[in-house]
Structure formats: C-alpha cells, structure tokens
Write an enzyme that holds these catalytic residues in place. Structure first.
Site, mmCIF file in Angstrom:
data_model
loop_
_atom_site.group_PDB
_atom_site.id
_atom_site.type_symbol
_atom_site.label_atom_id
_atom_site.label_comp_id
_atom_site.label_asym_id
_atom_site.label_seq_id
_atom_site.Cartn_x
_atom_site.Cartn_y
_atom_site.Cartn_z
ATOM 1 N N GLU A 86 1.626 4.395 -3.724
ATOM 2 C CA GLU A 86 2.904 4.323 -3.025
ATOM 3 C C GLU A 86 3.790 5.404 -3.635
ATOM 4 O OE1 GLU A 86 4.265 0.212 -3.050
ATOM 5 O OE2 GLU A 86 3.066 -0.177 -1.251
ATOM 6 N N GLU A 128 -1.037 3.735 5.363
ATOM 7 C CA GLU A 128 -0.453 4.257 6.603
ATOM 8 C C GLU A 128 -1.154 5.531 7.059
ATOM 9 O OE1 GLU A 128 4.178 3.861 6.221
ATOM 10 O OE2 GLU A 128 3.248 3.781 4.234
ATOM 11 N N THR A 180 1.920 1.299 -12.865
ATOM 12 C CA THR A 180 2.914 2.052 -12.097
ATOM 13 C C THR A 180 3.178 3.318 -12.901
ATOM 14 O OG1 THR A 180 3.937 -0.006 -11.330
ATOM 15 C CG2 THR A 180 5.256 2.006 -11.127
ATOM 16 N N GLU A 217 7.120 6.945 -4.379
ATOM 17 C CA GLU A 217 8.457 6.365 -4.437
ATOM 18 C C GLU A 217 9.372 7.211 -5.314
ATOM 19 O OE1 GLU A 217 8.666 2.181 -5.134
ATOM 20 O OE2 GLU A 217 6.662 1.780 -4.318
ATOM 21 N N ASP A 242 11.163 -3.295 -7.680
ATOM 22 C CA ASP A 242 10.661 -2.417 -6.632
ATOM 23 C C ASP A 242 11.205 -2.881 -5.291
ATOM 24 O OD1 ASP A 242 9.247 -0.291 -5.637
ATOM 25 O OD2 ASP A 242 7.382 -1.414 -5.425
ATOM 26 N N ARG A 295 -4.673 -2.885 -1.982
ATOM 27 C CA ARG A 295 -4.307 -3.532 -0.709
ATOM 28 C C ARG A 295 -5.096 -4.802 -0.429
ATOM 29 N NH1 ARG A 295 0.520 -1.450 -0.343
ATOM 30 N NH2 ARG A 295 0.489 0.834 -0.196
HETATM 31 CA CA CA Z 1 6.036 -0.318 -4.126
#
Ligand code: CA
Length: 383
Positions: free
Chosen positions: A175, A332, A233, A177, A104, A213
C-alpha cells in the site's frame, strides 16, 4: 543556492530532510549528509533519533532550518561546515524516529471505492459513513521498519473451500501511502483542532503498508485489519519537514463535514508518488486528490480526547487516483489478480513473489516553488 557540489536539484537547500546516518542525526543536501551535532549546539540533536528535536516545536524547527540553510548557502561558513559533510554512499540509515502509536487511515475515495467493489461485490462500494468520518484503525508501531529492511512473507489463516487453511500468504501486496510524524504531543482529554495541524506535525515520510490480502479478507470482519497488516510497515529513512512543502488546495467535500472537521484553510501537499516493482514503474499515485486531509485526520484521531505523542505516525491510507495507472496497491492494479501486469523483464505478476523488490518514491512542489524529492521507501520480500 548552496555551495555544496550537486546540490542544485531536488535535494537542495529548499528540501533538507532529516535522517539518522550511522547513529547520528543528519540532514541530506545533494548526495551528502551534514552531521548536525557538529555544527549546531543543540542538545536534542545529540540523540540517535529525532524525537527530542521533534518535541521542541515549530519555532525551534524553523530556527534550526534557517541556520542550516545559512550554513549551507553562505560561502563564509564553507570552510568550517564542509568538514562535517560526508557522502551518503556507504552510510547506514536507521529508523529516524522512535515510533509511538501508529494509526492508518483510508482517505482515498478511489481506493475505498475499488476495495469496496472487490471485497463487497454487488453492494454500494462506499459505506454510508465514509464521507462523514476519516476511517482509520490503530496499527502496530513495533513493526514499523526503515526503508531497506527485508520483509518476510507472513503466514496466517486464509479462507478456502472446505474451511480455512494456514500457510504463507499467496496474495501479498503493498500500500503506497504518505505518513505524518507528530512532533509536539497533545494532552489527554483535549482535542487538536483541525487548524492546529502544523503546530503538532513535524514532517512527512513515505510509507509502504505491506498487506496480505488473503489473511485480511478472512479476518477483517467485524473488527477490521489485524494480522494481514501488522507484520511489517516500511517508512523512508528521511523525514521531510512540513516547512519544505508548498500547500496545495485539497478537493472540495460533499456533503459538508461536521464542524470539528471543517478547515479554515483547506490544504494538502502535492506529492506525486511512483511505484517501482523490480525495476518497472507500474503506477503513479497522486496524493493531492485524497478526500480527507492530514489535518482532518489529526483532528479526528484526537476528537474523543485521545492524545498524540512525539513520534506518533499516522498514514494516509493507500493513495489511489481515478486511473488504473494511478493506484497504490497491486490489488487494484491487477484487479484482485484477474489482470496481471507485465514487468520490464518480461515476467508477469499479480501479487508479490519471493525475491521481489518494491520501491516507492515521490516528488512534490516545494514551498519556494522548486520541486522536492522525498526519500524512497524500498523493501525486498523474502520467503
Ligand atoms: Ca494501509
């Protein structure tokens, strides 16, 4: 144009992603699956995963793609081929490839800057190495799961006043991606040149790199992400071949990179992602603005002589653009929980609650100028 009903949209013959439906390799055309071993005499397509086919390399990929396009376009093949088409509805999609190693990266300047501000307040948000080296780490391939798999909220240590505590993560995040799947392996001790990307990489998947987190923030110093990432994932059930994509210009880099990262043709892919949280679209991350390209990532991860294998997956890192509505993580989006978001049902969120569903989708310009849709990656979080 295809003779398949409804195949004139983003899932047309210009797209043709590969997947595994009910244990058999298929391509998607419109809302149908074409069973490949029934229409093509190729041993590698009889397997229940794409690895053998992906290992054959670009000329075999191109020949198979050309033949499928012909079968699905020309009326003369319709009677023979139509009996091997079946509706996607009701099929069980499995992980389309056996995942080798999973790497990653951390390639969005906006994401790295935002995370730097949140995790290291008062310090320069980008560390000095960031514009010289595609930052990455080796992840856990055994917990890469196909879209639709439920994700159990991880437990772990997190920092608290009075010392660390153990329990379910209270800051569970996504996340968004883009992942790249290796087809042709490389040889240990040899490097993959930055201009050899398309000779090795078979295709693209969407990736949700679920992240706890609170676990991450406590454990990541000094060796980087560990249990805050490795619990799950998710990847899309469809692998879109590189051949389907238009190449688009990647952003210029300053300072100049070292020669092994300098591309003759600097390009990327124009994926526009969409992040849906319980039915509300909360962000639209743009992939084309990523600072490091997938070709640079592959060159970097092999420059020390480490080899890649068929089925290796390397992901871009969180895709975030410069605007708040373009970020690929809830860290974010809610600025570490300080600014909750409101969803369409009237509820508010900072991080993921049990029962929440997050779905990532994307479109991209196709090689023929027509838009492509990518397979979604969705997952529901359970306690
Ligand atoms: Ca990542």
């Amino acid at each position: 144009m295809s003779w398949v009903p409804g195949a004139d949209g983003p899932w047309g013959v210009h797209n043709l992603p590969y997947g595994v439906a009910d244990g058999r390799i298929v391509v998607r055309i419109g809302d149908y699956a074409l069973d490949l071993q029934s229409v093509l005499a190729l041993e590698a397509l009889r397997a229940p995963v794409l690895n053998d086919f992906m290992a054959l390399g670009p000329s075999a990929w191109a020949a198979v793609r050309e033949r499928i396009v012909e079968l699905l376009s020309s009326e003369e093949h319709r009677a023979e081929v139509e009996q091997h088409l079946s509706p996607l509805a009701g099929k069980t999609m499995s992980l389309p490839f056996t995942v080798g190693d999973y790497v990653d990266f951390y390639s969005s300047e906006d994401h790295a800057t935002n995370v730097g501000k949140l995790f290291r307040p008062g310090q320069p948000p980008l560390l000095p190495n960031w514009k010289h080296i595609p930052i990455g780490y080796h992840g856990r391939s055994g917990t890469v799961v196909v879209s639709g798999t439920e994700v159990r909220r991880p437990s772990g240590q997190r920092s608290a006043d009075g010392g660390p505590v153990f329990g379910p993560s209270v800051r569970l995040d996504i996340e968004a991606e883009v992942g790249f799947v290796v087809g042709v392996p490389s040889v240990m001790g040899e490097t993959v040149g930055v201009d050899s990307f398309a000779e090795h990489v078979f295709g693209v998947v969407l990736v949700n790199d679920w992240s706890a987190r609170d676990i991450q923030a406590w454990e990541y110093v000094p060796l980087g992400p560990f249990l805050g990432k490795s619990f799950a994932t998710s990847v899309s059930a469809w692998v879109t071949p590189l051949a389907a994509f238009a190449r688009v210009a990647a952003p210029a880099q300053d300072p100049v990179v070292l020669p092994y990262l300098a591309e003759r043709e600097r390009y990327t892919f124009g994926l526009d992602l969409e992040v849906d949280w319980n039915g509300s679209v909360v962000a639209r991350p743009p992939f084309a603005g990523m600072y490091w390209t997938p070709a640079q990532q592959l060159a970097h991860m092999t420059v020390n002589g480490a080899s890649v294998r068929t089925g290796d997956l390397f992901a871009s890192g969180t895709v975030s653009g410069p605007e708040r509505g373009q970020v690929g993580s809830f860290l974010e989006l809610t600025w570490s929980g300080a600014e909750p978001v409101k969803l369409a049902d009237g509820s508010t969120r900072t991080f993921i609650e049990d029962g929440d569903t997050v779905t990532l989708t994307a479109t991209a310009p196709g090689a023929n100028g027509q838009a492509l849709a990518l397979g979604e990656v969705t997952g529901r979080v359970v306690a």
